[in-house]
Write a protein that holds these residues in place. Structure first.
Motif, PDB file in Angstrom:
ATOM      1  N   LYS A   7      30.944 -45.829  53.116  1.00  0.00           N
ATOM      2  CA  LYS A   7      30.047 -46.422  52.112  1.00  0.00           C
ATOM      3  C   LYS A   7      30.803 -47.302  51.122  1.00  0.00           C
ATOM      4  O   LYS A   7      30.204 -48.071  50.397  1.00  0.00           O
ATOM      5  CB  LYS A   7      29.297 -45.327  51.368  1.00  0.00           C
ATOM      6  N   LYS A   8      32.106 -47.142  51.030  1.00  0.00           N
ATOM      7  CA  LYS A   8      32.949 -47.933  50.120  1.00  0.00           C
ATOM      8  C   LYS A   8      32.390 -47.934  48.697  1.00  0.00           C
ATOM      9  O   LYS A   8      32.172 -48.969  48.077  1.00  0.00           O
ATOM     10  CB  LYS A   8      33.116 -49.377  50.625  1.00  0.00           C
ATOM     11  N   ASN A   9      32.145 -46.767  48.193  1.00  0.00           N
ATOM     12  CA  ASN A   9      31.633 -46.596  46.841  1.00  0.00           C
ATOM     13  C   ASN A   9      32.694 -47.055  45.831  1.00  0.00           C
ATOM     14  O   ASN A   9      33.835 -46.638  45.902  1.00  0.00           O
ATOM     15  CB  ASN A   9      31.292 -45.120  46.625  1.00  0.00           C
ATOM     16  N   SER A  10      32.307 -47.899  44.878  1.00  0.00           N
ATOM     17  CA  SER A  10      33.274 -48.428  43.912  1.00  0.00           C
ATOM     18  C   SER A  10      33.472 -47.509  42.700  1.00  0.00           C
ATOM     19  O   SER A  10      34.188 -47.850  41.784  1.00  0.00           O
ATOM     20  CB  SER A  10      32.851 -49.825  43.448  1.00  0.00           C
ATOM     21  N   TYR A  11      32.837 -46.334  42.708  1.00  0.00           N
ATOM     22  CA  TYR A  11      32.923 -45.420  41.563  1.00  0.00           C
ATOM     23  C   TYR A  11      33.878 -44.266  41.832  1.00  0.00           C
ATOM     24  O   TYR A  11      33.904 -43.700  42.918  1.00  0.00           O
ATOM     25  CB  TYR A  11      31.542 -44.843  41.227  1.00  0.00           C
ATOM     26  N   LEU A  12      34.639 -43.930  40.800  1.00  0.00           N
ATOM     27  CA  LEU A  12      35.527 -42.772  40.819  1.00  0.00           C
ATOM     28  C   LEU A  12      35.209 -41.928  39.591  1.00  0.00           C
ATOM     29  O   LEU A  12      34.667 -42.430  38.612  1.00  0.00           O
ATOM     30  CB  LEU A  12      36.994 -43.205  40.706  1.00  0.00           C
ATOM     31  N   LYS A  13      35.585 -40.669  39.646  1.00  0.00           N
ATOM     32  CA  LYS A  13      35.505 -39.808  38.466  1.00  0.00           C
ATOM     33  C   LYS A  13      36.936 -39.435  38.101  1.00  0.00           C
ATOM     34  O   LYS A  13      37.720 -39.062  38.968  1.00  0.00           O
ATOM     35  CB  LYS A  13      34.679 -38.569  38.749  1.00  0.00           C
ATOM     36  N   VAL A  14      37.244 -39.581  36.813  1.00  0.00           N
ATOM     37  CA  VAL A  14      38.595 -39.261  36.351  1.00  0.00           C
ATOM     38  C   VAL A  14      38.515 -38.343  35.138  1.00  0.00           C
ATOM     39  O   VAL A  14      37.503 -38.284  34.450  1.00  0.00           O
ATOM     40  CB  VAL A  14      39.412 -40.533  35.995  1.00  0.00           C
ATOM     41  N   LEU A  15      39.607 -37.668  34.884  1.00  0.00           N
ATOM     42  CA  LEU A  15      39.727 -36.820  33.708  1.00  0.00           C
ATOM     43  C   LEU A  15      40.279 -37.675  32.567  1.00  0.00           C
ATOM     44  O   LEU A  15      41.355 -38.264  32.691  1.00  0.00           O
ATOM     45  CB  LEU A  15      40.657 -35.644  34.000  1.00  0.00           C
ATOM     46  N   TRP A  16      39.515 -37.764  31.485  1.00  0.00           N
ATOM     47  CA  TRP A  16      39.874 -38.589  30.320  1.00  0.00           C
ATOM     48  C   TRP A  16      39.853 -37.680  29.102  1.00  0.00           C
ATOM     49  O   TRP A  16      38.794 -37.260  28.658  1.00  0.00           O
ATOM     50  CB  TRP A  16      38.853 -39.718  30.181  1.00  0.00           C
ATOM     51  N   ASN A  17      41.018 -37.350  28.594  1.00  0.00           N
ATOM     52  CA  ASN A  17      41.107 -36.466  27.419  1.00  0.00           C
ATOM     53  C   ASN A  17      40.319 -35.178  27.606  1.00  0.00           C
ATOM     54  O   ASN A  17      39.596 -34.738  26.711  1.00  0.00           O
ATOM     55  CB  ASN A  17      40.618 -37.185  26.159  1.00  0.00           C
TER      56      ASN A  17
END
Length: 182
Positions: free
Chosen positions: A23-33
């Motif tokens: 699907k080549k999804n352009s979204y990622l989830k990251v840990l921010w603070n």
């Protein structure tokens, strides 16, 4: 990769994962603070844009690895570009009944401290310090040439009633503006 929360950014690992993702999804989830945020790599065609995506991931790596410092820069920029609008919007007497004011002060005290909370409610004053304590990074969209947009919300939607705030910056730490929508 799309459901996994990334605590660190391994550029080549993410590129390989994206190559395999049908699907080549352009979204990622990251840990921010300590909080999960969404990052949009903002691409249409992975194969054609792989070099740009790699550059965006390198920039994301810098942002995430230094998220405390970047969070401060982003909030400072929000103070510079959005505070005046926030102060205009901040009118608790228009949004809350008189009997709700003690509860509002109590809620705000947990975030900004008692003195600031009382000023905010009783004098309808929103200071820069209180504003920066009330906002948080919700997501980041990475654009070309090291530019990015950061979306911010205010805790419990106390100021902007669910409207989203944006700050526009680049990986060099320069910010060019801010706005709100919704």
């Amino acid at each position: 990769m799309k459901n996994k929360i990334l605590k660190e950014i391994n550029v080549e690992e993410i590129i390989e994962s994206l190559k395999k993702d049908s699907k080549k999804n352009s979204y990622l989830k990251v840990l921010w603070n300590g909080k999960n945020i969404e990052v949009d790599l903002n691409f249409e065609d992975f194969e054609k844009e792989v070099d740009e995506i790699r550059e965006k991931l390198e920039n994301l790596k810098v942002l995430v690895e230094n998220s405390n410092e970047w969070d401060k820069k982003i909030k400072d920029a929000a103070g510079e570009y959005i505070l005046e609008d926030a102060q205009y919007w901040w009118e608790p007497s228009a949004d809350y009944e008189d009997e709700d004011m003690p509860g509002l002060i109590e809620d705000l005290t947990e975030i900004v401290g008692k003195e600031e909370a009382e000023k905010m409610v009783n004098d309808e004053e929103l200071s820069l310090e209180a504003f920066k304590k009330l906002i948080y990074v919700n997501s980041i969209t990475l654009n070309e040439d090291g530019n990015f947009n950061v979306s911010l919300f205010d805790i419990d939607e106390l100021i902007f009633s669910g409207h989203i705030m944006f700050v526009y910056g680049n990986i060099n730490g320069e910010f060019s503006g801010g706005d709100f929508a919704g």
